[in-house]
Design a protein around this motif. Structure first.
Motif, PDB file in Angstrom:
ATOM      1  N   ARG A 239       1.975   5.963  -3.708  1.00 53.86           N
ATOM      2  CA  ARG A 239       1.023   5.659  -4.783  1.00 53.86           C
ATOM      3  C   ARG A 239       0.503   4.230  -4.684  1.00 53.86           C
ATOM      4  O   ARG A 239      -0.689   3.983  -4.857  1.00 53.86           O
ATOM      5  N   SER A 240       1.410   3.314  -4.420  1.00 54.38           N
ATOM      6  CA  SER A 240       1.022   1.910  -4.322  1.00 54.38           C
ATOM      7  C   SER A 240       0.064   1.684  -3.159  1.00 54.38           C
ATOM      8  O   SER A 240      -0.908   0.933  -3.269  1.00 54.38           O
ATOM      9  N   ALA A 241       0.326   2.332  -2.040  1.00 56.09           N
ATOM     10  CA  ALA A 241      -0.556   2.204  -0.877  1.00 56.09           C
ATOM     11  C   ALA A 241      -1.938   2.758  -1.203  1.00 56.09           C
ATOM     12  O   ALA A 241      -2.960   2.152  -0.851  1.00 56.09           O
ATOM     13  N   ALA A 242      -1.981   3.888  -1.880  1.00 60.06           N
ATOM     14  CA  ALA A 242      -3.274   4.483  -2.243  1.00 60.06           C
ATOM     15  C   ALA A 242      -4.051   3.561  -3.188  1.00 60.06           C
ATOM     16  O   ALA A 242      -5.270   3.385  -3.038  1.00 60.06           O
ATOM     17  N   ARG A 243      -3.372   2.979  -4.161  1.00 60.43           N
ATOM     18  CA  ARG A 243      -4.030   2.043  -5.088  1.00 60.43           C
ATOM     19  C   ARG A 243      -4.587   0.825  -4.357  1.00 60.43           C
ATOM     20  O   ARG A 243      -5.590   0.256  -4.758  1.00 60.43           O
ATOM     21  N   ASN A 244      -3.912   0.408  -3.289  1.00 54.53           N
ATOM     22  CA  ASN A 244      -4.349  -0.756  -2.520  1.00 54.53           C
ATOM     23  C   ASN A 244      -5.221  -0.379  -1.335  1.00 54.53           C
ATOM     24  O   ASN A 244      -5.478  -1.211  -0.463  1.00 54.53           O
ATOM     25  N   GLN A 245      -5.650   0.870  -1.280  1.00 55.70           N
ATOM     26  CA  GLN A 245      -6.537   1.378  -0.233  1.00 55.70           C
ATOM     27  C   GLN A 245      -5.955   1.182   1.166  1.00 55.70           C
ATOM     28  O   GLN A 245      -6.629   0.784   2.105  1.00 55.70           O
TER      29      GLN A 245
END
Length: 157
Positions: A86-92
């Protein structure tokens, strides 16, 4: 020597006695008292320096404790995969492969901006207590980009 002392007049005897007493007192002052006073002053200076050092260490220790307390919640091993994704997705950041182990997570990323990547890792550390246990990077063909061959993440004990 006794005969010489007997020959001296009373005033001379008094002067010599006063001189001897003065020399004994001066010798006592310069050989005993003054070195002791200097040692006491030096010891007091050392104690003051040590007190200041102790105060500095306590201040730094309190800052460390405060920082550790503000590091966010601890992450369970099962939540690590979801949290990182999730964190990676939020940070693109596009993760190409994730492999979960007992208490760690291995992540592979093809191309990512180095500054964006380091900001993401810092966020994981500060907010969730996730630490880098091992990392293998290589330079990408594009400027400012890196390939993450293997990133092993885990939680603090």
């Amino acid at each position: 020597m006794k005969a010489y002392w007997q020959q001296l007049e009373q005033k001379e005897k008094q002067l010599i006695s006063i001189l001897i007493v003065t020399l004994v007192l001066a010798a006592g002052y310069w050989l005993l008292w003054q070195p002791l006073q200097n040692d006491i002053i030096n010891t007091q200076r050392k104690v003051n320096v040590q007190k200041q050092t102790l105060a500095d260490v306590k201040t730094i220790g309190q800052k460390i404790i405060d920082l550790q307390g503000s590091q966010g919640k601890r992450v369970e091993a099962g939540d690590l995969n979801q949290l990182v994704s999730r964190s990676a997705a939020r940070n693109q950041i596009v993760i190409t492969r994730i492999q979960a182990k007992t208490d760690t997570l291995q992540v592979w990323i093809d191309d990512v901006n180095f500054n964006q990547f380091t900001a993401w890792l810092e966020q994981l550390n500060k907010q969730y207590g996730i630490e880098i246990q091992n990392i293998d990077l290589s330079v990408s063909d594009a400027k400012g980009m890196v390939k993450v061959r293997r990133l092993q993440l885990g939680t603090r004990p």
